[in-house]
Write a protein that holds these residues in place. Structure first.
Motif, PDB file in Angstrom:
ATOM      1  N   GLY A 182       0.857  -1.192   0.000  1.00 18.83           N
ATOM      2  CA  GLY A 182       0.000   0.000   0.000  1.00 18.83           C
ATOM      3  C   GLY A 182       0.884   1.229   0.000  1.00 18.83           C
ATOM      4  O   GLY A 182       2.063   1.167   0.405  1.00 18.83           O
ATOM      5  N   SER A 183       0.327   2.357  -0.470  1.00 18.81           N
ATOM      6  CA  SER A 183       1.150   3.565  -0.389  1.00 18.81           C
ATOM      7  C   SER A 183       1.291   4.007   1.060  1.00 18.81           C
ATOM      8  O   SER A 183       2.230   4.711   1.414  1.00 18.81           O
ATOM      9  CB  SER A 183       0.622   4.685  -1.280  1.00 18.81           C
ATOM     10  N   ASP A 184       0.389   3.564   1.940  1.00 17.85           N
ATOM     11  CA  ASP A 184       0.535   3.873   3.368  1.00 17.85           C
ATOM     12  C   ASP A 184       1.914   3.454   3.882  1.00 17.85           C
ATOM     13  O   ASP A 184       2.547   4.167   4.653  1.00 17.85           O
ATOM     14  CB  ASP A 184      -0.535   3.147   4.199  1.00 17.85           C
ATOM     15  N   PHE A 200      -5.182  13.924   4.457  1.00 16.41           N
ATOM     16  CA  PHE A 200      -5.302  12.494   4.752  1.00 16.41           C
ATOM     17  C   PHE A 200      -4.707  12.177   6.137  1.00 16.41           C
ATOM     18  O   PHE A 200      -3.586  12.585   6.448  1.00 16.41           O
ATOM     19  CB  PHE A 200      -4.551  11.743   3.655  1.00 16.41           C
ATOM     20  N   TYR A 245      -1.034  10.971   7.401  1.00 13.68           N
ATOM     21  CA  TYR A 245       0.151  11.840   7.565  1.00 13.68           C
ATOM     22  C   TYR A 245       0.464  12.129   9.031  1.00 13.68           C
ATOM     23  O   TYR A 245       1.600  11.916   9.456  1.00 13.68           O
ATOM     24  CB  TYR A 245       0.008  13.159   6.774  1.00 13.68           C
ATOM     25  N   ALA A 297      -1.759  15.743  -0.363  1.00 12.72           N
ATOM     26  CA  ALA A 297      -2.580  14.785  -1.115  1.00 12.72           C
ATOM     27  C   ALA A 297      -3.196  15.562  -2.268  1.00 12.72           C
ATOM     28  O   ALA A 297      -3.906  16.537  -2.057  1.00 12.72           O
ATOM     29  CB  ALA A 297      -3.673  14.202  -0.229  1.00 12.72           C
ATOM     30  N   ASN A 346      -8.093  13.448  -0.050  1.00 18.24           N
ATOM     31  CA  ASN A 346      -9.159  12.675   0.566  1.00 18.24           C
ATOM     32  C   ASN A 346      -9.241  13.179   2.007  1.00 18.24           C
ATOM     33  O   ASN A 346      -8.199  13.249   2.656  1.00 18.24           O
ATOM     34  CB  ASN A 346      -8.759  11.192   0.515  1.00 18.24           C
ATOM     35  N   ASP A 364       1.121  12.919  -2.727  1.00 16.58           N
ATOM     36  CA  ASP A 364       0.337  11.687  -2.631  1.00 16.58           C
ATOM     37  C   ASP A 364      -0.758  11.760  -3.697  1.00 16.58           C
ATOM     38  O   ASP A 364      -1.746  12.478  -3.542  1.00 16.58           O
ATOM     39  CB  ASP A 364      -0.247  11.593  -1.224  1.00 16.58           C
ATOM     40  N   ALA A 410      -2.880   9.421  -4.891  1.00 16.21           N
ATOM     41  CA  ALA A 410      -3.638   8.163  -4.836  1.00 16.21           C
ATOM     42  C   ALA A 410      -4.789   8.125  -5.844  1.00 16.21           C
ATOM     43  O   ALA A 410      -5.175   7.059  -6.313  1.00 16.21           O
ATOM     44  CB  ALA A 410      -4.181   7.945  -3.422  1.00 16.21           C
ATOM     45  N   TYR A 411      -5.320   9.310  -6.183  1.00 16.80           N
ATOM     46  CA  TYR A 411      -6.491   9.345  -7.076  1.00 16.80           C
ATOM     47  C   TYR A 411      -6.144   9.875  -8.465  1.00 16.80           C
ATOM     48  O   TYR A 411      -7.041  10.225  -9.241  1.00 16.80           O
ATOM     49  CB  TYR A 411      -7.600  10.214  -6.437  1.00 16.80           C
ATOM     50  N   THR A 449      -1.017   4.420  -5.748  1.00 19.36           N
ATOM     51  CA  THR A 449      -1.580   3.212  -5.150  1.00 19.36           C
ATOM     52  C   THR A 449      -2.320   2.364  -6.178  1.00 19.36           C
ATOM     53  O   THR A 449      -2.811   2.876  -7.184  1.00 19.36           O
ATOM     54  CB  THR A 449      -2.545   3.580  -4.000  1.00 19.36           C
ATOM     55  N   SER A 491      -4.816   0.722  -4.868  1.00 16.73           N
ATOM     56  CA  SER A 491      -6.042   0.506  -4.089  1.00 16.73           C
ATOM     57  C   SER A 491      -7.267   1.178  -4.686  1.00 16.73           C
ATOM     58  O   SER A 491      -8.387   0.767  -4.415  1.00 16.73           O
ATOM     59  CB  SER A 491      -5.862   1.041  -2.666  1.00 16.73           C
ATOM     60  N   LYS A 492      -7.088   2.233  -5.448  1.00 17.44           N
ATOM     61  CA  LYS A 492      -8.226   3.041  -5.855  1.00 17.44           C
ATOM     62  C   LYS A 492      -8.666   2.682  -7.279  1.00 17.44           C
ATOM     63  O   LYS A 492      -9.431   1.757  -7.455  1.00 17.44           O
ATOM     64  CB  LYS A 492      -7.904   4.519  -5.675  1.00 17.44           C
ATOM     65  N   ARG A 528      -3.055  -4.727  -0.909  1.00 18.01           N
ATOM     66  CA  ARG A 528      -2.059  -3.831  -0.319  1.00 18.01           C
ATOM     67  C   ARG A 528      -0.879  -3.656  -1.272  1.00 18.01           C
ATOM     68  O   ARG A 528       0.109  -4.401  -1.223  1.00 18.01           O
ATOM     69  CB  ARG A 528      -1.558  -4.330   1.055  1.00 18.01           C
ATOM     70  N   LEU A 529      -1.004  -2.703  -2.151  1.00 15.09           N
ATOM     71  CA  LEU A 529       0.061  -2.470  -3.131  1.00 15.09           C
ATOM     72  C   LEU A 529       0.101  -0.996  -3.513  1.00 15.09           C
ATOM     73  O   LEU A 529      -0.922  -0.405  -3.878  1.00 15.09           O
ATOM     74  CB  LEU A 529      -0.212  -3.340  -4.373  1.00 15.09           C
TER      75      LEU A 529
HETATM   76  C1  LIG Z   1      -6.629   5.621  -0.248  1.00 16.21           C
HETATM   77  C2  LIG Z   1      -5.525   6.599  -0.104  1.00 16.21           C
HETATM   78  C3  LIG Z   1      -4.207   6.180  -0.150  1.00 16.21           C
HETATM   79  C4  LIG Z   1      -3.878   4.783  -0.497  1.00 16.21           C
HETATM   80  O1  LIG Z   1      -3.580   3.989   0.545  1.00 16.21           O
HETATM   81  P1  LIG Z   1      -3.073   2.511   0.256  1.00 16.21           P
HETATM   82  O2  LIG Z   1      -2.233   2.262   1.451  1.00 16.21           O
HETATM   83  O3  LIG Z   1      -2.271   2.527  -1.002  1.00 16.21           O
HETATM   84  O4  LIG Z   1      -4.274   1.643   0.157  1.00 16.21           O
HETATM   85  C5  LIG Z   1      -3.205   7.126  -0.035  1.00 16.21           C
HETATM   86  N1  LIG Z   1      -3.499   8.417   0.098  1.00 16.21           N
HETATM   87  C6  LIG Z   1      -4.765   8.862   0.100  1.00 16.21           C
HETATM   88  C7  LIG Z   1      -5.019  10.315   0.176  1.00 16.21           C
HETATM   89  C8  LIG Z   1      -5.811   7.953   0.023  1.00 16.21           C
HETATM   90  O5  LIG Z   1      -7.073   8.387   0.060  1.00 16.21           O
END
Ligand SMILES: *Cc1c(COP(=O)(O)O)cnc(C)c1O
Length: 364
Positions: free
Chosen positions: A88-90, A114, A117, A157, A161, A188, A190-191, A218, A220-221, A229-230
Protein backbone atom coordinates in the motif's frame (compact mmCIF):
# COMPACT_ATOMS: atom_id res chain seq x y z
CA UNK A 1 5.96 0.30 41.05
CA UNK A 2 7.01 -1.97 38.23
CA UNK A 3 8.15 -0.28 35.08
CA UNK A 4 6.56 -1.20 31.77
CA UNK A 5 8.04 -0.99 28.29
CA UNK A 6 7.50 2.52 26.93
CA UNK A 7 6.98 3.36 23.27
CA UNK A 8 8.99 6.12 21.64
CA UNK A 9 7.86 9.74 22.14
CA UNK A 10 4.92 10.63 19.93
CA UNK A 11 3.45 7.14 19.62
CA UNK A 12 0.84 7.57 22.37
CA UNK A 13 -0.27 10.89 20.81
CA UNK A 14 -1.50 8.98 17.77
CA UNK A 15 -5.21 8.44 17.25
CA UNK A 16 -5.39 5.12 15.42
CA UNK A 17 -6.80 5.30 11.90
CA UNK A 18 -10.43 4.16 11.81
CA UNK A 19 -11.33 2.49 8.50
CA UNK A 20 -14.72 2.91 6.82
CA UNK A 21 -17.56 0.77 8.15
CA UNK A 22 -18.77 -2.16 6.14
CA UNK A 23 -21.93 -3.61 7.61
CA UNK A 24 -25.63 -3.23 6.89
CA UNK A 25 -28.71 -4.38 8.84
CA UNK A 26 -29.64 -8.04 8.34
CA UNK A 27 -31.62 -8.67 5.18
CA UNK A 28 -30.67 -5.35 3.58
CA UNK A 29 -28.39 -5.29 0.55
CA UNK A 30 -25.06 -3.66 1.49
CA UNK A 31 -23.58 -0.89 -0.63
CA UNK A 32 -20.20 -0.03 0.87
CA UNK A 33 -19.46 3.55 -0.14
CA UNK A 34 -17.13 4.30 2.76
CA UNK A 35 -13.62 3.49 1.53
CA UNK A 36 -13.37 4.80 -2.05
CA UNK A 37 -13.15 1.28 -3.43
CA UNK A 38 -13.91 0.69 -7.10
CA UNK A 39 -17.44 -0.48 -7.96
CA UNK A 40 -16.11 -2.29 -11.04
CA UNK A 41 -13.72 -4.48 -9.08
CA UNK A 42 -10.24 -5.50 -10.18
CA UNK A 43 -9.10 -6.31 -13.70
CA UNK A 44 -10.08 -9.91 -14.56
CA UNK A 45 -6.50 -10.41 -15.74
CA UNK A 46 -5.23 -9.30 -12.32
CA UNK A 47 -7.56 -11.73 -10.56
CA UNK A 48 -6.36 -14.57 -12.80
CA UNK A 49 -2.70 -13.67 -12.20
CA UNK A 50 -3.35 -13.60 -8.46
CA UNK A 51 -5.01 -17.02 -8.53
CA UNK A 52 -2.19 -18.58 -10.52
CA UNK A 53 0.23 -17.83 -7.68
CA UNK A 54 -1.62 -20.08 -5.22
CA UNK A 55 0.70 -22.99 -5.99
CA UNK A 56 3.78 -20.79 -5.45
CA UNK A 57 2.98 -19.46 -2.01
CA UNK A 58 5.82 -21.41 -0.43
CA UNK A 59 8.28 -19.24 -2.37
CA UNK A 60 9.56 -15.85 -1.31
CA UNK A 61 8.71 -13.07 -3.74
CA UNK A 62 11.35 -11.20 -5.70
CA UNK A 63 12.42 -8.70 -3.03
CA UNK A 64 13.12 -6.08 -5.68
CA UNK A 65 9.66 -6.52 -7.30
CA UNK A 66 11.50 -6.05 -10.60
CA UNK A 67 8.72 -7.20 -12.92
CA UNK A 68 6.24 -4.91 -11.23
CA UNK A 69 8.57 -1.92 -11.30
CA UNK A 70 9.27 -2.60 -14.97
CA UNK A 71 5.55 -2.82 -15.76
CA UNK A 72 4.84 0.44 -13.90
CA UNK A 73 7.80 2.13 -15.59
CA UNK A 74 6.61 1.02 -19.03
CA UNK A 75 3.02 2.10 -18.39
CA UNK A 76 3.87 5.54 -17.02
CA UNK A 77 7.09 6.24 -18.94
CA UNK A 78 9.33 6.22 -15.85
CA UNK A 79 12.76 5.00 -14.82
CA UNK A 80 12.22 1.66 -13.00
CA UNK A 81 15.30 2.25 -10.81
CA UNK A 82 13.54 5.15 -9.14
CA UNK A 83 10.37 3.21 -8.31
CA UNK A 84 9.97 1.62 -4.88
CA UNK A 85 6.96 -0.62 -4.24
CA UNK A 86 5.22 -1.04 -0.91
CA UNK A 87 2.40 -2.79 0.90
CA UNK A 88 0.00 0.00 0.00
CA UNK A 89 1.15 3.56 -0.39
CA UNK A 90 0.54 3.87 3.37
CA UNK A 91 3.68 1.82 3.94
CA UNK A 92 5.68 4.15 1.71
CA UNK A 93 4.35 7.25 3.48
CA UNK A 94 5.39 5.73 6.81
CA UNK A 95 8.82 4.73 5.50
CA UNK A 96 9.40 8.25 4.20
CA UNK A 97 8.52 9.71 7.59
CA UNK A 98 10.67 7.18 9.42
CA UNK A 99 13.63 7.83 7.13
CA UNK A 100 13.53 11.63 7.05
CA UNK A 101 11.86 12.78 10.27
CA UNK A 102 12.87 12.67 13.91
CA UNK A 103 12.49 14.51 17.21
CA UNK A 104 12.72 18.28 16.74
CA UNK A 105 11.70 18.16 13.07
CA UNK A 106 8.42 19.53 11.79
CA UNK A 107 6.29 18.10 9.00
CA UNK A 108 3.41 19.96 7.40
CA UNK A 109 0.08 18.70 6.12
CA UNK A 110 -3.15 20.54 5.39
CA UNK A 111 -6.21 21.03 7.56
CA UNK A 112 -8.33 18.29 6.00
CA UNK A 113 -5.37 16.29 4.72
CA UNK A 114 -5.30 12.49 4.75
CA UNK A 115 -5.06 11.22 8.35
CA UNK A 116 -2.23 8.82 7.64
CA UNK A 117 0.15 11.84 7.56
CA UNK A 118 -0.15 12.86 11.23
CA UNK A 119 0.11 9.20 12.20
CA UNK A 120 3.34 8.78 10.24
CA UNK A 121 4.75 12.10 11.51
CA UNK A 122 4.02 11.36 15.17
CA UNK A 123 5.30 7.78 14.88
CA UNK A 124 8.63 9.20 13.75
CA UNK A 125 8.82 11.50 16.79
CA UNK A 126 8.47 14.66 14.71
CA UNK A 127 5.96 17.46 15.23
CA UNK A 128 2.93 17.72 12.91
CA UNK A 129 2.14 21.25 11.72
CA UNK A 130 -1.24 21.94 10.14
CA UNK A 131 -1.70 24.47 7.32
CA UNK A 132 -5.21 25.88 6.98
CA UNK A 133 -7.24 25.19 3.85
CA UNK A 134 -9.44 27.61 1.92
CA UNK A 135 -12.78 26.31 0.62
CA UNK A 136 -11.84 22.75 1.60
CA UNK A 137 -8.78 23.05 -0.64
CA UNK A 138 -5.07 23.03 0.15
CA UNK A 139 -3.71 26.55 -0.16
CA UNK A 140 -0.10 27.24 -1.06
CA UNK A 141 0.04 30.61 0.74
CA UNK A 142 -1.23 28.97 3.93
CA UNK A 143 1.37 26.20 3.64
CA UNK A 144 4.15 28.76 3.08
CA UNK A 145 3.00 30.60 6.21
CA UNK A 146 3.69 27.60 8.45
CA UNK A 147 7.08 26.62 7.00
CA UNK A 148 9.95 27.01 9.46
CA UNK A 149 13.68 26.22 9.47
CA UNK A 150 12.69 22.93 11.11
CA UNK A 151 10.28 21.86 8.33
CA UNK A 152 11.72 18.66 6.87
CA UNK A 153 8.67 17.36 5.00
CA UNK A 154 5.43 18.59 3.41
CA UNK A 155 2.68 16.07 2.65
CA UNK A 156 0.22 17.09 -0.03
CA UNK A 157 -2.58 14.78 -1.12
CA UNK A 158 -3.39 15.86 -4.65
CA UNK A 159 -6.29 15.34 -5.02
CA UNK A 160 -7.04 15.19 -1.32
CA UNK A 161 -9.16 12.68 0.57
CA UNK A 162 -11.75 13.32 2.07
CA UNK A 163 -12.42 16.62 0.25
CA UNK A 164 -11.81 15.57 -3.37
CA UNK A 165 -10.24 18.93 -4.22
CA UNK A 166 -6.92 19.38 -6.01
CA UNK A 167 -4.18 21.90 -6.68
CA UNK A 168 -3.29 22.80 -10.26
CA UNK A 169 0.30 21.93 -11.05
CA UNK A 170 1.40 25.56 -11.27
CA UNK A 171 0.48 25.85 -7.61
CA UNK A 172 2.39 22.69 -6.67
CA UNK A 173 5.42 24.12 -8.49
CA UNK A 174 5.01 27.42 -6.67
CA UNK A 175 4.94 25.54 -3.36
CA UNK A 176 8.03 23.56 -4.25
CA UNK A 177 9.93 26.74 -5.11
CA UNK A 178 9.39 27.98 -1.54
CA UNK A 179 10.77 24.85 0.12
CA UNK A 180 14.28 24.54 1.39
CA UNK A 181 16.27 21.99 -0.69
CA UNK A 182 16.52 19.73 2.38
CA UNK A 183 12.73 19.64 2.84
CA UNK A 184 11.03 16.73 1.10
CA UNK A 185 7.76 17.39 -0.75
CA UNK A 186 5.61 14.24 -0.76
CA UNK A 187 2.93 14.34 -3.45
CA UNK A 188 0.34 11.69 -2.63
CA UNK A 189 -1.45 11.09 -5.92
CA UNK A 190 -3.64 8.16 -4.84
CA UNK A 191 -6.49 9.34 -7.08
CA UNK A 192 -4.42 10.58 -10.04
CA UNK A 193 -5.94 8.08 -12.50
CA UNK A 194 -9.36 9.64 -11.94
CA UNK A 195 -8.35 13.26 -12.53
CA UNK A 196 -9.28 14.68 -15.93
CA UNK A 197 -8.07 18.28 -15.72
CA UNK A 198 -5.64 19.97 -18.06
CA UNK A 199 -3.99 21.86 -15.22
CA UNK A 200 -3.35 18.71 -13.14
CA UNK A 201 -0.12 16.74 -13.05
CA UNK A 202 0.52 13.99 -10.51
CA UNK A 203 4.17 14.87 -9.95
CA UNK A 204 6.27 12.92 -12.45
CA UNK A 205 7.86 16.05 -13.86
CA UNK A 206 8.91 17.48 -10.49
CA UNK A 207 10.26 14.14 -9.26
CA UNK A 208 12.20 13.82 -12.50
CA UNK A 209 13.87 17.20 -12.19
CA UNK A 210 14.17 17.89 -8.45
CA UNK A 211 16.07 16.18 -5.64
CA UNK A 212 13.45 16.76 -2.95
CA UNK A 213 10.13 15.58 -4.41
CA UNK A 214 8.53 12.13 -4.11
CA UNK A 215 5.24 11.00 -5.65
CA UNK A 216 3.29 8.13 -4.10
CA UNK A 217 0.69 6.10 -6.00
CA UNK A 218 -1.58 3.21 -5.15
CA UNK A 219 -3.23 0.16 -6.65
CA UNK A 220 -6.04 0.51 -4.09
CA UNK A 221 -8.23 3.04 -5.86
CA UNK A 222 -8.66 3.06 -9.66
CA UNK A 223 -6.88 -0.31 -9.97
CA UNK A 224 -9.27 -1.76 -7.39
CA UNK A 225 -6.72 -3.88 -5.52
CA UNK A 226 -7.18 -2.38 -2.04
CA UNK A 227 -7.34 -5.80 -0.38
CA UNK A 228 -3.99 -6.79 -1.85
CA UNK A 229 -2.06 -3.83 -0.32
CA UNK A 230 0.06 -2.47 -3.13
CA UNK A 231 1.48 0.97 -3.79
CA UNK A 232 4.55 2.59 -5.27
CA UNK A 233 6.68 5.68 -4.95
CA UNK A 234 8.53 7.51 -7.71
CA UNK A 235 11.62 9.05 -6.18
CA UNK A 236 14.91 10.77 -6.82
CA UNK A 237 17.62 8.04 -6.93
CA UNK A 238 18.98 8.99 -3.49
CA UNK A 239 15.50 8.66 -1.90
CA UNK A 240 14.87 5.30 -3.60
CA UNK A 241 18.19 4.15 -2.14
CA UNK A 242 17.11 5.19 1.36
CA UNK A 243 13.70 3.50 1.09
CA UNK A 244 15.32 0.32 -0.20
CA UNK A 245 17.58 0.23 2.86
CA UNK A 246 14.78 0.46 5.42
CA UNK A 247 11.86 -1.36 3.82
CA UNK A 248 11.22 -5.00 4.63
CA UNK A 249 13.23 -7.16 2.23
CA UNK A 250 10.01 -8.82 0.97
CA UNK A 251 7.49 -6.05 1.66
CA UNK A 252 5.44 -6.79 -1.46
CA UNK A 253 3.96 -10.28 -1.68
CA UNK A 254 4.24 -12.76 -4.53
CA UNK A 255 0.56 -12.58 -5.58
CA UNK A 256 0.61 -8.77 -5.23
CA UNK A 257 3.49 -8.52 -7.70
CA UNK A 258 1.74 -10.83 -10.18
CA UNK A 259 -1.65 -9.10 -9.88
CA UNK A 260 -0.07 -5.66 -10.02
CA UNK A 261 1.72 -6.44 -13.28
CA UNK A 262 -1.50 -7.71 -14.87
CA UNK A 263 -3.50 -4.75 -13.55
CA UNK A 264 -1.12 -2.13 -14.84
CA UNK A 265 -1.05 -3.81 -18.25
CA UNK A 266 -4.87 -3.94 -18.48
CA UNK A 267 -5.40 -0.36 -19.57
CA UNK A 268 -8.85 -1.19 -20.99
CA UNK A 269 -10.14 -2.12 -17.54
CA UNK A 270 -8.66 1.02 -16.01
CA UNK A 271 -10.32 3.05 -18.77
CA UNK A 272 -13.72 1.46 -18.02
CA UNK A 273 -13.27 2.25 -14.34
CA UNK A 274 -12.35 5.86 -14.98
CA UNK A 275 -15.19 6.21 -17.50
CA UNK A 276 -17.71 4.92 -14.97
CA UNK A 277 -16.51 7.59 -12.57
CA UNK A 278 -16.63 10.26 -15.28
CA UNK A 279 -20.27 9.35 -15.87
CA UNK A 280 -21.37 9.12 -12.25
CA UNK A 281 -19.30 11.65 -10.33
CA UNK A 282 -20.95 14.71 -11.92
CA UNK A 283 -24.41 13.11 -11.81
CA UNK A 284 -24.20 12.21 -8.14
CA UNK A 285 -22.74 15.62 -7.27
CA UNK A 286 -25.49 17.46 -9.19
CA UNK A 287 -28.31 15.30 -7.88
CA UNK A 288 -27.20 15.78 -4.28
CA UNK A 289 -26.62 19.52 -4.73
CA UNK A 290 -30.14 19.77 -6.16
CA UNK A 291 -31.44 18.42 -2.84
CA UNK A 292 -30.00 21.54 -1.23
CA UNK A 293 -26.87 19.96 0.26
CA UNK A 294 -23.40 21.40 -0.23
CA UNK A 295 -21.17 19.13 -2.29
CA UNK A 296 -17.49 20.02 -2.40
CA UNK A 297 -16.29 19.92 -6.05
CA UNK A 298 -14.39 16.64 -6.41
CA UNK A 299 -12.00 15.21 -8.98
CA UNK A 300 -11.69 11.88 -7.16
CA UNK A 301 -14.04 8.90 -6.97
CA UNK A 302 -15.99 10.29 -4.03
CA UNK A 303 -17.87 13.37 -2.88
CA UNK A 304 -17.91 15.25 0.40
CA UNK A 305 -21.50 16.12 1.36
CA UNK A 306 -22.05 18.81 4.01
CA UNK A 307 -25.12 19.04 6.23
CA UNK A 308 -26.26 21.91 8.45
CA UNK A 309 -24.89 20.35 11.65
CA UNK A 310 -22.99 17.35 12.99
CA UNK A 311 -26.29 16.01 14.37
CA UNK A 312 -27.91 16.11 10.92
CA UNK A 313 -24.87 14.42 9.38
CA UNK A 314 -25.09 11.69 12.01
CA UNK A 315 -28.83 11.24 11.47
CA UNK A 316 -28.35 11.10 7.69
CA UNK A 317 -25.63 8.48 8.15
CA UNK A 318 -27.94 6.35 10.30
CA UNK A 319 -30.83 6.75 7.85
CA UNK A 320 -28.69 5.72 4.88
CA UNK A 321 -27.28 2.85 6.89
CA UNK A 322 -30.75 1.48 7.51
CA UNK A 323 -31.06 1.19 3.74
CA UNK A 324 -27.73 -0.61 3.42
CA UNK A 325 -25.86 2.49 2.26
CA UNK A 326 -22.65 2.83 4.22
CA UNK A 327 -20.99 6.23 3.90
CA UNK A 328 -18.00 7.61 5.79
CA UNK A 329 -18.23 9.91 8.79
CA UNK A 330 -15.34 12.34 8.66
CA UNK A 331 -15.45 13.96 12.11
CA UNK A 332 -11.88 12.75 12.69
CA UNK A 333 -10.89 15.18 9.93
CA UNK A 334 -12.64 18.08 11.65
CA UNK A 335 -15.59 17.72 9.26
CA UNK A 336 -18.25 16.58 11.72
CA UNK A 337 -21.08 18.05 9.64
CA UNK A 338 -20.13 16.09 6.54
CA UNK A 339 -20.23 12.58 5.10
CA UNK A 340 -18.01 11.22 2.37
CA UNK A 341 -19.63 9.04 -0.27
CA UNK A 342 -17.65 6.93 -2.72
CA UNK A 343 -19.02 6.72 -6.25
CA UNK A 344 -20.55 3.25 -6.47
CA UNK A 345 -22.46 1.14 -8.94
CA UNK A 346 -25.41 2.73 -10.73
CA UNK A 347 -27.72 0.93 -8.29
CA UNK A 348 -25.85 2.26 -5.25
CA UNK A 349 -25.61 5.81 -6.58
CA UNK A 350 -29.29 6.00 -7.40
CA UNK A 351 -30.23 4.47 -4.04
CA UNK A 352 -28.00 6.92 -2.16
CA UNK A 353 -29.49 9.98 -3.85
CA UNK A 354 -33.02 8.65 -3.23
CA UNK A 355 -32.24 7.94 0.41
CA UNK A 356 -30.81 11.43 0.94
CA UNK A 357 -33.95 12.88 -0.64
CA UNK A 358 -36.17 10.82 1.65
CA UNK A 359 -34.06 11.76 4.66
CA UNK A 360 -34.33 15.46 3.93
CA UNK A 361 -38.07 15.19 3.23
CA UNK A 362 -38.55 13.47 6.54
CA UNK A 363 -36.29 15.87 8.45
CA UNK A 364 -37.87 18.96 6.89
C1 LIG B 1 -6.63 5.62 -0.25
C2 LIG B 1 -5.52 6.60 -0.10
C3 LIG B 1 -4.21 6.18 -0.15
C4 LIG B 1 -3.88 4.78 -0.50
O1 LIG B 1 -3.58 3.99 0.54
P1 LIG B 1 -3.07 2.51 0.26
O2 LIG B 1 -2.23 2.26 1.45
O3 LIG B 1 -2.27 2.53 -1.00
O4 LIG B 1 -4.27 1.64 0.16
C5 LIG B 1 -3.21 7.13 -0.03
N1 LIG B 1 -3.50 8.42 0.10
C6 LIG B 1 -4.76 8.86 0.10
C7 LIG B 1 -5.02 10.31 0.18
C8 LIG B 1 -5.81 7.95 0.02
O5 LIG B 1 -7.07 8.39 0.06
Amino acid sequence: MSAIPKPQPGILDISAYVPGKSSAPAGVRLHKLSSNESPLGPSPAAMAAYGKQAVNLHLYPDGAASKLRDAIAARYGLNADRIVCGAGSDELLELLARAYLGAGDEAVYTQYGFLVYPIAIKASGATPVVAMEVDNTANVDEIIKVLSPRTRMVFLANPNNPTGTYLPFDEVRRLHAELSPDCLLVLDAAYAEYVKRNDYEAGVELVGTMDNVVMTRTFSKAYALAGLRLGWAYCPAHVADVLNRIRGPFNVSLPAIAAGVAAVEDSAHLERTVQHNETWLPRVAEDIARLGLKVTPSVGNFVLISFDSPATAGAADAFLNSRGLVLRQVAAYGLANALRMSIGTEEANVAAVAALKDFLGQAG
